[in-house]
Design an enzyme around this catalytic site. Structure first.
Site, PDB file in Angstrom:
ATOM      1  N   GLU A  10       0.821  -1.220   0.000  1.00 33.89           N
ATOM      2  CA  GLU A  10       0.000   0.000   0.000  1.00 33.89           C
ATOM      3  C   GLU A  10       0.851   1.264   0.000  1.00 33.89           C
ATOM      4  O   GLU A  10       0.390   2.342  -0.337  1.00 33.89           O
ATOM      5  CB  GLU A  10      -0.927  -0.015   1.222  1.00 33.89           C
ATOM      6  CG  GLU A  10      -2.053   0.994   1.158  1.00 33.89           C
ATOM      7  CD  GLU A  10      -3.234   0.610   2.042  1.00 33.89           C
ATOM      8  OE1 GLU A  10      -3.636  -0.570   2.012  1.00 33.89           O
ATOM      9  OE2 GLU A  10      -3.757   1.488   2.734  1.00 33.89           O
ATOM     10  N   ASP A 111      -2.712  -3.291   3.087  1.00 31.27           N
ATOM     11  CA  ASP A 111      -3.095  -3.299   4.500  1.00 31.27           C
ATOM     12  C   ASP A 111      -4.288  -4.225   4.727  1.00 31.27           C
ATOM     13  O   ASP A 111      -5.125  -4.418   3.852  1.00 31.27           O
ATOM     14  CB  ASP A 111      -3.448  -1.887   4.972  1.00 31.27           C
ATOM     15  CG  ASP A 111      -2.209  -1.020   5.140  1.00 31.27           C
ATOM     16  OD1 ASP A 111      -1.099  -1.535   4.893  1.00 31.27           O
ATOM     17  OD2 ASP A 111      -2.358   0.158   5.499  1.00 31.27           O
ATOM     18  N   TYR A 322       2.965   1.827  12.911  1.00 27.30           N
ATOM     19  CA  TYR A 322       1.933   2.449  12.058  1.00 27.30           C
ATOM     20  C   TYR A 322       0.962   3.279  12.893  1.00 27.30           C
ATOM     21  O   TYR A 322       0.345   2.767  13.829  1.00 27.30           O
ATOM     22  CB  TYR A 322       1.183   1.341  11.327  1.00 27.30           C
ATOM     23  CG  TYR A 322       0.271   1.827  10.228  1.00 27.30           C
ATOM     24  CD1 TYR A 322       0.781   2.510   9.138  1.00 27.30           C
ATOM     25  CD2 TYR A 322      -1.092   1.597  10.289  1.00 27.30           C
ATOM     26  CE1 TYR A 322      -0.039   2.953   8.126  1.00 27.30           C
ATOM     27  CE2 TYR A 322      -1.932   2.027   9.266  1.00 27.30           C
ATOM     28  CZ  TYR A 322      -1.396   2.710   8.197  1.00 27.30           C
ATOM     29  OH  TYR A 322      -2.227   3.151   7.198  1.00 27.30           O
TER      30      TYR A 322
END
Length: 631
Positions: A10, A111, A322
């Site tokens: 991604e 993701d 993240y």
DNA sequence: GCAAGGTC
């Protein structure tokens, strides 16, 4: 040139991480159509990994429907949007098409959420268009760590169209209602003489507008608040252990005065109750995006938008995990001890970390798990000097917060003594409260909300205390303050408005549209935002009520589970909002006249200020955004 | 020119 498999992630950082986890030292970095790519050997075959940048395709109405003046916005409810390539995404389309000819297998390493699945289907659509024979597999991982990635690549799955369709349905519905209501509001305001700067418009959105309503609603509550006077009798007592103040509250001034007289006359009180209770205070639960944004607003005085963009930067350079996550439970695979060990010499907290590690710990645990990303935690130890030099002072504040929050979640409880004393002077009861930090626990590392010591002397029941001083303070009950950004984020979360990654955007959009401003961390509606929200509320409350977005989300989720088809759900939502649209149009003249008044107040005011030469920073920045929008 | 959602 041919690859055993091409891996699509991604974002570039993940593509790079996958290459290094699988390829070790064999990674060769180069570019495919200007997009960074990583070639490596894995299990005896040549692989290539490449990252896109989120969505590649988007929905838009066909060209002929984008002429605002000549298309009745109502028609948009009966028009299917088409898929188009996003501005700036052409390089990814070219790169994917090039690679489609150089392999027979594509591993979709996006993701692990519905948006990632939608992007997977965008990638497939693009690559299939040049090579229909391609085989696609899906790698599903919830953390970009070597063990999670290896596990995901050993257990490849099939892409799940239901998940992707949920995201696509949301895109279609949001565009339809956003475009139709934005256009009808803008066009009718103009027809009624509304003047706004060139390139600007009156936007409506299923997230931004309920957010505005929450802000306006608080303003109304403030206005409707009835202030009341009250009187506090404050008495300073001397005990054997020291002095303390106790107080009693009266609504009636005369009663307060006679109480004061009687206290002064009596001159002495008796402690009738003295409670000193030790209470355990638990450290915070693992950190998710919204909590980070809200604490950064409270403790660091950073705007949510800025916090998230800093966190993204820290993530992309490998300092934190993240930053877009809802999860507040550490996954069992996460090596908390290993992470903590990096900080045994860090700042003023190292000694405490070492102590926690020696003693052993159980991390705190929240209730949310988005099944995609772990909570936010530091991935590398860095000094203030390093972070400040590379990313600036504010980045240090954010990084430091992430570290301290993480360390707090593995720390011991603190112990605070809650103190309550009641003194009687004649028939009158006076109360006093205090507290004292007895055991610092996690506050050793989490310095942001250490309770202030305001201890009472250790008086005992039955003890006589002498009146040293007594006075009456006249006070007024205060209306609730304007919503803070931190409260607003909490409300958005509660109602399910936006995702963790976008909540700050919805606040920002309202600011950009001049619907509200943020001053001293508080959200204050402009006359424009106020009239817009109230006019919509009066005519079609469903357009602003915060519960509506959550219901939409619930319907869309049935697509992901396979209970309903995307067509069914999209059509149902279209007809629901078409009904709202028709109700609004019935009273559109009333609504736009109100809005025109708001427009005048906001934009004439701005013009005057601009002429006076006091162009604020916030405004000049937004004005640029408006210009950029104009073609 | 509209939205919300990815990412930078």
């Amino acid at each position: 040139m041919s690859y055993k498999a091409v891996i699509v992630a991604e974002k570039n950082s993940v593509a790079r991480a996958i290459a290094s986890f699988l390829g070790g030292s064999s990674v060769r970095r180069f570019r495919v159509e200007r997009v960074p790519a990583y070639e490596f050997l894995w299990e005896g075959g040549k692989h290539l990994s490449i990252g896109v940048s989120g969505h590649i395709l988007d929905f838009d109405f066909p060209e002929e429907y984008n002429k605002w003046e000549s298309v009745d916005p109502r028609v948009l409810f009966f028009t299917n949007p088409v898929l188009v390539t996003r501005e700036g995404a052409y390089i990814y389309v070219r790169a994917l098409k090039t690679l489609a000819r150089q392999t027979s297998t594509v591993i979709l390493a996006l993701d692990a959420d519905v948006e990632g699945e939608a992007i997977a289907f965008e990638v497939m659509r693009i690559m299939k268009s040049v090579n229909p024979e391609l085989e696609f597999r899906r790698a599903w991982f919830s953390a970009v760590t070597k063990s999670d990635i290896l596990e995901a690549f050993r257990k490849l799955r099939e892409p799940n169209e239901n998940l992707a369709n949920k995201a696509f349905a949301r895109m279609v519905v949001d565009l339809t209602i956003g475009a139709s209501f934005t256009r009808i509001l803008t066009l009718s305001a103009r027809r009624n003489g509304g003047v706004m700067p060139r390139g600007s418009f009156l936007s409506y959105g299923p997230c931004q507008t309920p957010v505005l309503y929450l802000v306006v609603k608080r303003e109304l509550e403030r206005e409707q608040f009835k202030k009341k006077k009250y009187y506090v009798l404050r008495v300073r007592f001397r005990s054997q252990e020291g002095v303390f103040t106790a107080s009693a509250t009266f609504e009636d001034q005369e009663k307060a005065k006679s109480a004061l007289d009687s206290v002064k006359r009596t001159g002495v009180g008796v402690v009738v109750s003295a409670e000193f209770n030790a209470v355990e205070v638990e450290p915070p639960v693992p950190l998710n995006t919204v909590y980070l944004e809200s604490r950064a607003s409270l403790f660091l005085n950073l705007r949510p938008k800025e916090t998230l963009s800093i966190a993204e930067k820290l993530y992309s350079f490998g300092y934190i995990s993240y930053p877009r996550t809802e999860t507040t439970i550490y996954p069992p695979t996460l090596n908390l001890r290993g992470i903590a060990s990096m900080f045994t010499r860090w700042e003023d907290a190292g000694w405490y970390v070492a102590k926690v590690l020696a003693k052993g710990f159980t991390p705190t645990r929240g209730r949310e798990d988005d099944k995609a990303h772990p909570p936010i935690y530091p991935t590398r130890s860095a000094s203030r000097e390093e972070i400040t030099r590379r990313f600036g002072e504010k980045a240090w504040k954010v990084y430091e917060y992430v570290v301290r929050h993480f360390l707090a979640t593995i720390s011991e409880n603190a112990v605070v003594e809650r103190q309550r004393v009641v003194v009687k002077v004649g028939e009158l009861s006076l109360q006093s409260e205090g507290r004292k930090l007895v055991y610092a626990g996690f506050y050793n590392v989490y310095k942001y909300s250490v309770p202030k010591d305001e201890p009472l002397p250790y008086v005992v029941e039955g003890e006589e205390v002498e009146v040293e001083d007594a006075k009456i303070e006249a006070r007024t009950t205060q209306p609730p303050p304007y919503l803070s950004e931190s409260e607003l984020l909490a409300l958005m979360k509660k109602y399910g408005i936006g995702t963790d990654a976008t909540m700050q955007e919805h606040i920002h959009t309202n600011i950009e549209r001049r619907y509200f401003v943020v001053k001293n961390k508080r959200c204050i509606p402009t006359p424009l935002g106020r009239t817009l929200a109230l006019a919509l509320y009066e005519t079609v409350p469903e357009l602003v009520l915060p519960e509506v977005r959550g219901k939409m989300e619930a319907s869309l989720s049935k697509i992901a589970t396979g209970e309903r088809t995307p067509e069914e759900v999209v059509n149902e939502m279209r007809s629901e909002f078409l009904e709202y649209y028709d109700r609004l149009v019935e009273r559109i003249d009333y609504v736009s006249k109100k809005i025109v008044e708001g427009l005048k107040m906001v934009f004439q005011d701005e013009k005057q200020q601009a002429r006076a030469g006091s162009v604020g920073e916030e405004r000049s920045r937004s004005t640029r955004t408006h210009r950029k929008g104009k073609k």
